[in-house]
Design an enzyme around this catalytic site. Structure first.
Site, PDB file in Angstrom:
ATOM      1  N   LYS A  89      21.153 101.706  90.805  1.00 12.71           N
ATOM      2  CA  LYS A  89      21.276 103.165  90.785  1.00 12.71           C
ATOM      3  C   LYS A  89      22.705 103.614  90.542  1.00 12.71           C
ATOM      4  CE  LYS A  89      17.284 104.839  93.319  1.00 12.71           C
ATOM      5  NZ  LYS A  89      16.807 105.657  94.448  1.00 12.71           N
ATOM      6  N   LYS A  98      10.534  98.651  85.447  1.00 11.83           N
ATOM      7  CA  LYS A  98       9.696  99.275  86.480  1.00 11.83           C
ATOM      8  C   LYS A  98       9.275 100.691  86.066  1.00 11.83           C
ATOM      9  CE  LYS A  98      11.429 100.772  90.445  1.00 11.83           C
ATOM     10  NZ  LYS A  98      12.131 100.842  91.732  1.00 11.83           N
ATOM     11  N   LYS A 121      10.359 107.312  88.269  1.00  7.44           N
ATOM     12  CA  LYS A 121      10.443 108.770  88.162  1.00  7.44           C
ATOM     13  C   LYS A 121      11.554 109.197  87.237  1.00  7.44           C
ATOM     14  CE  LYS A 121       9.425 109.310  93.069  1.00  7.44           C
ATOM     15  NZ  LYS A 121       9.954 109.579  94.388  1.00  7.44           N
TER      16      LYS A 121
HETATM   17  P1  AMP Z   1      10.240 106.226  95.955  1.00  7.27           P
HETATM   18  O1  AMP Z   1       9.586 107.158  95.044  1.00  7.27           O
HETATM   19  O2  AMP Z   1      11.367 105.475  95.333  1.00  7.27           O
HETATM   20  O3  AMP Z   1      10.577 106.848  97.271  1.00  7.27           O
HETATM   21  O4  AMP Z   1       9.142 105.126  96.264  1.00  7.27           O
HETATM   22  C1  AMP Z   1       8.038 105.378  97.102  1.00  7.27           C
HETATM   23  C2  AMP Z   1       7.188 104.139  97.223  1.00  7.27           C
HETATM   24  O5  AMP Z   1       6.630 103.790  95.949  1.00  7.27           O
HETATM   25  C3  AMP Z   1       7.965 102.893  97.695  1.00  7.27           C
HETATM   26  O6  AMP Z   1       7.174 102.169  98.612  1.00  7.27           O
HETATM   27  C4  AMP Z   1       8.170 102.112  96.434  1.00  7.27           C
HETATM   28  O7  AMP Z   1       8.254 100.725  96.690  1.00  7.27           O
HETATM   29  C5  AMP Z   1       6.902 102.439  95.634  1.00  7.27           C
HETATM   30  N1  AMP Z   1       7.134 102.328  94.187  1.00  7.27           N
HETATM   31  C6  AMP Z   1       7.982 103.061  93.423  1.00  7.27           C
HETATM   32  N2  AMP Z   1       7.922 102.675  92.126  1.00  7.27           N
HETATM   33  C7  AMP Z   1       7.023 101.676  92.053  1.00  7.27           C
HETATM   34  C8  AMP Z   1       6.491 100.857  90.995  1.00  7.27           C
HETATM   35  N3  AMP Z   1       6.875 101.012  89.738  1.00  7.27           N
HETATM   36  N4  AMP Z   1       5.561  99.922  91.317  1.00  7.27           N
HETATM   37  C9  AMP Z   1       5.150  99.764  92.592  1.00  7.27           C
HETATM   38  N5  AMP Z   1       5.589 100.493  93.631  1.00  7.27           N
HETATM   39  C10 AMP Z   1       6.507 101.442  93.385  1.00  7.27           C
END
Ligand code: AMP
Ligand code: TRP
Length: 332
Positions: free
Chosen positions: A114, A197, A200
């Site tokens: 990041k 990956k 967002k």
């Molecule tokens: P975040 O949006 O970064 O707060 O992520 C929220 C949850 O979604 C966390 O448990 C991440 O590990 C999961 N997550 C985010 N992106 C992915 C992805 N591409 N594949 C699987 N899990 C994800």
């Protein structure tokens, strides 16, 4: 023994299929089991470790709550709240930041990704992000933390912090949590690049299925999803050399509940276009109703506010008690 579940999602907009399959779908399963006590946190303090537009942030907090509920979490059963409204999180993070070591944080790959090339310009918050995450978990004596694969390293750090705190002060106050990471497909990849990956922050919206996408958008994105020139793989071993095929079949398998082996067998040797029709169908069946419900719920602002208010009260009760114990241990 009752499982105490804690997890968090950042309110940074564009919640997508990766968030759903990696995290939220598991939250729903855990919430349905009466044996579990679940707490799901909208981690707005984590969100501001990178720049946020204040008005967008507020909207995204509500949208994240709406997504939890639209996906099937029952707010009458599980606690849903936003982190910034329970001050114990920031306070505990400071104390635990005095236990965590620089050397540990320097190893965190998410920070490196990041922060990018210019680390000097990254916020201090982005660097100490995993310490705040440890505070989130440890304040609730969470036994299990459902997350996607990308959060594994942060959870290990949380365990290290808890262990060091207990050792340093010769107590047994902080519970060591277990990660709950799905074995298959805990990392959903971009529709445009099977090695990246799904995220967002990726510029192209075609790289992800958003949980607010409508039927036509889903079908269009799957049509345009990257594949390779070969026909569909005929055995699971082939998938390691074919990242795009692996990702798309993985998504199909996770959503349909069919094993990976069975899914590969079902489409073996077919054209991608035929498979994509089936994939679109399971995606539309699963995601379109969630998308519709999110859109309905975000207009019911007072309902969402009521859920957050109740959730914050309940969370605060648990967290402030735990914080007092931690403060006493360090000598405050
Ligand atoms: P975040 O949006 O970064 O707060 O992520 C929220 C949850 O979604 C966390 O448990 C991440 O590990 C999961 N997550 C985010 N992106 C992915 C992805 N591409 N594949 C699987 N899990 C994800
Ligand atoms: N860091 C997690 C993510 O980006 C979100 C998060 C914050 C979290 N606090 C947490 C996840 C506590 C699990 C438990 O995905």
């Amino acid at each position: 023994m009752k499982k105490k579940i804690f997890s968090g999602v950042q309110p940074t907009g564009n919640l997508h299929l990766g968030n759903y399959l990696g995290a939220i779908k598991n939250f729903v399963e855990l919430d349905k089991n009466n044996e579990n006590e679940c707490i799901f946190c909208v981690v707005d303090l984590h969100a501001i470790t990178v720049n946020q537009d204040p008005r967008e942030l507020k909207k995204n907090i509500y949208e994240t709550v709406a997504t939890f509920i639209a996906s099937g979490i029952n707010p009458k059963k599980s606690i849903i709240f936003n982190q910034s409204q329970v001050s114990a999180h920031s306070e505990a993070a400071w104390i635990l930041g005095c236990t965590a070591r620089m050397g540990w944080l320097n190893r965190m790959t998410q920070f490196k990704e990041k922060a990018g090339k210019d680390k000097e310009k990254a916020s201090i918050g982005l660097y100490s992000y995993p310490v705040l995450m440890a505070a989130d978990i440890l304040l609730y004596d969470a036994t299990h933390v459902p997350v996607g694969d990308d959060q594994k390293q942060h959870l290990e750090l949380c365990r290290d912090i808890a262990q060091k705190f207990n050792n340093d002060f010769r107590v047994d106050e902080l519970k060591i949590p277990e990660p709950l990471i799905k074995k298959d497909f805990s990392r959903i990849m971009s529709l445009k690049d099977g090695l990246k990956k799904m995220s967002k922050s990726e510029l192209s919206d075609l790289s992800r299925i958003n949980l607010t996408d409508e039927k036509d958008q889903i079908i269009n994105k799957i049509k345009k999803a990257k594949t390779d020139p070969l026909p569909m793989p005929s055995n699971v071993n082939e998938l390691d050399q074919r990242p795009e095929a692996k990702n798309l079949i993985g998504i199909f398998s996770s959503l349909s509940g069919m094993t990976l082996e069975k899914s590969v067998e079902k489409f073996s040797g077919e054209n991608f276009s035929k498979f994509k029709e089936h994939l679109s169908q399971v995606l539309v069946d699963k995601i379109a109703p969630i998308s519709e419900e999110i859109k309905k719920l975000i207009n019911e602002k007072s309902y969402i506010e009521e859920i957050l208010k109740k959730g914050c009260q309940k969370a605060d009760e648990i967290a402030s008690k735990k914080l007092k114990k931690i403060q006493k241990i360090v000598g405050f």
